[in-house]
Design an enzyme around this catalytic site. Structure first.
Site, PDB file in Angstrom:
ATOM      1  N   ASP A 176      66.852  65.217  68.900  1.00 30.44           N
ATOM      2  CA  ASP A 176      66.368  63.840  69.045  1.00 30.44           C
ATOM      3  C   ASP A 176      66.274  63.161  67.683  1.00 30.44           C
ATOM      4  OD1 ASP A 176      64.435  65.767  68.587  1.00 30.44           O
ATOM      5  OD2 ASP A 176      62.826  64.681  69.590  1.00 30.44           O
TER       6      ASP A 176
ATOM      7  N   LYS B 287      67.118  72.059  69.882  1.00 27.27           N
ATOM      8  CA  LYS B 287      65.713  71.708  70.101  1.00 27.27           C
ATOM      9  C   LYS B 287      64.910  73.008  70.192  1.00 27.27           C
ATOM     10  CE  LYS B 287      64.066  68.204  72.306  1.00 27.27           C
ATOM     11  NZ  LYS B 287      63.372  67.338  71.332  1.00 27.27           N
TER      12      LYS B 287
ATOM     13  N   ASP C 289      77.934  66.468  72.968  1.00 29.43           N
ATOM     14  CA  ASP C 289      78.541  65.431  73.797  1.00 29.43           C
ATOM     15  C   ASP C 289      77.921  64.069  73.438  1.00 29.43           C
ATOM     16  OD1 ASP C 289      79.906  64.149  75.775  1.00 29.43           O
ATOM     17  OD2 ASP C 289      78.957  65.183  77.451  1.00 29.43           O
TER      18      ASP C 289
ATOM     19  N   TYR D 191      76.643  72.918  80.694  1.00 28.82           N
ATOM     20  CA  TYR D 191      77.733  72.455  81.562  1.00 28.82           C
ATOM     21  C   TYR D 191      78.392  73.603  82.324  1.00 28.82           C
ATOM     22  CZ  TYR D 191      77.420  67.965  79.105  1.00 28.82           C
ATOM     23  OH  TYR D 191      76.984  66.778  78.576  1.00 28.82           O
TER      24      TYR D 191
ATOM     25  N   ASP E  58      79.579  61.126  70.531  1.00 33.28           N
ATOM     26  CA  ASP E  58      79.898  59.765  70.985  1.00 33.28           C
ATOM     27  C   ASP E  58      79.139  58.737  70.156  1.00 33.28           C
ATOM     28  OD1 ASP E  58      81.639  60.581  72.915  1.00 33.28           O
ATOM     29  OD2 ASP E  58      80.723  59.382  74.511  1.00 33.28           O
TER      30      ASP E  58
END
Ligand code: NAD
Length: 366
Positions: free
Chosen positions: A226, A193, A250, A142, A254
């Site tokens: 994942d 990852k 993020d 970001y 959530d």
């Protein structure tokens, strides 16, 4: 007597109603714990724009940096939708996070047994769930450079963002997560990852080194992001603390939050570095929900996310763990007794206004 300074920023919409009730809980904590609070209140978001012409005034930011903790309500509202980008209410919150360098975002996902039916997962998968996600908040894709959209010689456009982490950025968030794991079940799962991203490889290497050198008592595991998303909805109770980067955090926070089934119940904390001189850590506590314009001003909002954000403040900034636990147990008793705001209402529940729910909580805490 222990004395603390709090900056209270109710913000917009239901932020104001929820914070009004939370102040009553702050008063309870002062009495119950023999604490003295010096409280300053100011505007942020749309209300700050209306008063100061900016969603976060410089003097408010200075107050936030001086306080032992900031309690934040919510910002936003349709009346400010047409403001230029840099004046929008949400910019106030983003500037606070950035200028206070709040690099560790703590999102607990706790399922109170009486609300287990509200989850989209089967009750037995989530009943008693108590996990904590630590998301890196000021680095990663970001913020990484280069970024932007460029036009190529052949006329196509190319969008670029860069995932980037330095050793020190990983070290500081890892230490926050290890410290928290130590206070809980002593298990930390680090998520990246590393199979396809070099930044993930570095992440794993640094977290492993910090764990071995400084936290041998915490059981460290690693998981690809994942797989973590899948495990969170398959068997969420396998986790204690999860630490991950800005982007994966993020998404995963959530996802974990929604396991609990209710936006009105979710607190959060954002922590900065410990000041070497004072030993203090900048910190901001806020509910996950927004300003809920659809119910604002109607005394209908669930204040518990804001109240439990204050419980996090008691635990992490004021080091009043026993008082935090008393407050959280009080919330559990309140729900067990059937008191509900509309968002968590179920058959047989006792429907309360924002104020009534706090009245009942205070009776239980008394
Ligand atoms: P929201 O969280 O404000 O509301 C989503 C839905 O959940 C609404 O139906 C609302 O009534 C309900 N809800 C939320 N909190 C509740 C509570 N405590 N009790 C009962 N019901 C509750 O999200 P949104 O509608 O997408 O956004 C509204 C405004 O809030 C926008 O301006 C948005 O930018 C802003 N926002 C701010 C923050 C923040 O301040 N941290 C976070 C998210 C959204």
């Amino acid at each position: 007597m222990s004395a603390y300074s709090l900056l209270i920023l109710p913000g917009d919409g239901i932020g104001q109603e929820c914070m009004r009730e939370t102040r009553r809980i702050v008063d309870w904590a002062a009495k119950a714990g023999g604490l003295t609070f010096t409280i300053t209140e100011d505007d942020v978001g749309g209300t700050a724009y209306d008063r100061y012409g900016t969603p976060l005034a410089d003097h408010t930011l200075a107050l936030a940096k001086k306080a032992d903790a900031v309690l934040f309500g919510a910002v936003g509202g349709t009346q400010w939708d047409d403001l230029p980008f840099d004046k929008k209410p949400e910019r106030g919150l983003l500037r606070l996070r950035k200028d206070m360098e709040l690099f560790a975002n703590l999102r607990p996902a706790t399922v109170f047994a009486p609300l287990a039916a509200a989850s989209s997962l089967k009750q037995e998968l989530v009943a008693g769930l108590d996990i904590l996600i630590v998301r890196e908040l000021t680095g990663g894709v970001y913020f990484g450079e280069p970024r932007g959209i460029e036009t190529l010689p052949d006329g196509q456009e190319r969008g670029v963002n860069t995932q980037v982490y330095t050793t020190s950025e990983i070290e500081r968030v890892a230490r926050v997560a290890f410290d928290l794991a130590r206070l809980r079940g002593k298990r930390l799962c680090s998520v990246e990852k590393a199979n396809v991203m070099e930044s993930g490889l570095l992440w794993r290497k640094v977290v492993t080194r910090i764990g071995a050198a400084e936290y041998p008592d915490v059981a460290l595991s690693h998981m690809y992001a994942d797989n973590c998303a899948m495990q969170l909805v398959r068997a969420p109770k396998q986790f204690d603390v999860i630490v991950t980067d800005n982007l994966f955090g993020d998404l995963l926070s959530d996802c974990a939050a929604m396991l609990t089934g209710s936006l009105g119940m979710l607190p959060s904390a954002s922590l900065g570095a410990v000041d070497a001189k004072t030993g203090k850590r900048l910190a901001l506590y806020e509910p996950v929900h927004g300003s809920a314009p659809d119910i604002a001003g109607q005394n209908k909002a669930n204040p518990l996310a804001t109240i439990m954000s204050f419980a996090m403040c008691l635990r992490y900034s004021l080091h009043q763990a026993a008082l935090a636990e008393r407050l959280e147990t009080g919330v559990l008793r309140l729900l067990e007794a059937g008191y509900r705001t509309g968002d968590i209402m179920s058959e047989g529940g006792k429907l309360c206004s924002t104020t009534q729910l706090t009245d009942e909580l205070l009776k239980i805490l008394a």
